[in-house]
Design an enzyme around this catalytic site. Structure first.
Site, PDB file in Angstrom:
ATOM      1  N   LYS A 198      -3.451   2.234   4.903  1.00  0.00           N
ATOM      2  CA  LYS A 198      -3.054   2.344   6.430  1.00  0.00           C
ATOM      3  C   LYS A 198      -3.380   3.731   7.289  1.00  0.00           C
ATOM      4  O   LYS A 198      -2.191   4.269   6.711  1.00  0.00           O
ATOM      5  CB  LYS A 198      -2.382   1.519   7.711  1.00  0.00           C
TER       6      LYS A 198
HETATM    7  O1  G3P Z   1       0.170  -3.429  13.246  1.00  0.00           O
HETATM    8  C1  G3P Z   1       0.098  -2.942  13.877  1.00  0.00           C
HETATM    9  C2  G3P Z   1      -0.038  -4.041  16.157  1.00  0.00           C
HETATM   10  O2  G3P Z   1       0.109  -5.105  15.186  1.00  0.00           O
HETATM   11  C3  G3P Z   1       1.395  -3.552  16.514  1.00  0.00           C
HETATM   12  O3  G3P Z   1       1.282  -4.413  17.641  1.00  0.00           O
HETATM   13  O4  G3P Z   1       2.735  -5.393  19.293  1.00  0.00           O
HETATM   14  O5  G3P Z   1       3.430  -2.906  18.493  1.00  0.00           O
HETATM   15  O6  G3P Z   1       1.904  -3.460  20.052  1.00  0.00           O
HETATM   16  P1  G3P Z   1       2.285  -4.090  19.335  1.00  0.00           P
END
Ligand code: G3P
Length: 221
Positions: free
Chosen positions: A84
């Site tokens: 990633k």
């Molecule tokens: O893995 C990346 C993403 O899904 C992060 O989500 O909830 O931290 O905005 P969030």
């Protein structure tokens, strides 16, 4: 649309895999940091074994050479690892290099169609639009997911749209409707998808009726 878990918690991955619905897992440095004391390499390998599908593991270097070196390292841990990388100039260059070596790459922190277009141009396997974080600032996150799906289709890119930063079950439904290839979600959202009060009440009633059924008496000898 495939369903991924967005977690670095091995127990959550185990439970998702046991349900038979798990297509893969995405992690990030914040999720890893939540698993206090867990070894990065060991956790990624364990998740790969359980998920039996793509598992995104993020690099922390900011320069291309560092990203490529870390990317090669994490990719060597397990065949399911997807490197990633953030969509930055250095990340795009690192993506091109790692893809040239046949290493799968998920380009993350995508907040615009142009960023997604750049990621697809360097051959990203997946691009991750963060729809929840766009919603948080008053933008339409799902519109970005839909536009990326459309642009990749029209331009015949093989890059898959991985809808990320999903906050609730409706996001999953909407991502499926606009044609996202993958939706990655917290474990809580996966559980919300399966739960329905009428299912619980219905099951309770079925079992109560079954217990009360009239059973034929055995004939006397
Ligand atoms: O893995 C990346 C993403 O899904 C992060 O989500 O909830 O931290 O905005 P969030």
């Amino acid at each position: 649309m495939k369903l991924f878990l967005d977690t670095a918690n091995v127990d959550e991955v185990r439970q998702g895999a046991a349900m038979g619905v798990l297509g893969g897992v995405t992690t990030n440095p914040s999720l890893m940091a939540k698993e206090r004391g867990a070894d990065f390499r060991q956790t990624v390998i364990e998740i790969c074994e359980l998920a039996k599908g793509p598992v995104s593991a993020e690099v922390t270097a900011l320069d291309t050479a560092g990203m490529v070196a870390q990317g090669r390292e994490v990719a060597s841990w397990h065949e399911h690892v997807v490197v990633k990388l953030p969509i930055t100039p250095a990340g795009l260059a690192a993506c091109r290099e790692l893809r040239g070596e046949g290493i799968a790459v998920n380009m993350t922190l995508c907040f615009s169609v142009n960023q997604g277009l750049l990621a697809a141009t360097v051959g990203a396997t997946y691009v991750s639009p963060f729809l929840g974080r766009l919603d948080d600032i008053g933008h339409d996150g799902m519109a970005l997911v839909a536009e990326l799906v459309e642009v990749f289709r029209v331009q015949r890119f093989e890059t898959q749209v991985l809808a990320a930063s999903i906050r609730h079950p409706l996001h999953v439904v909407q991502a499926a409707k606009v044609g996202a290839h993958i939706a990655t979600m917290p474990f809580k959202v996966l559980m919300q998808m399966v739960q329905h009060p009428l299912t619980d009440v219905g099951l309770e009633r079925f079992l109560a009726d079954w217990e009360r059924r009239e059973v034929p008496k055995p004939a006397l000898a």
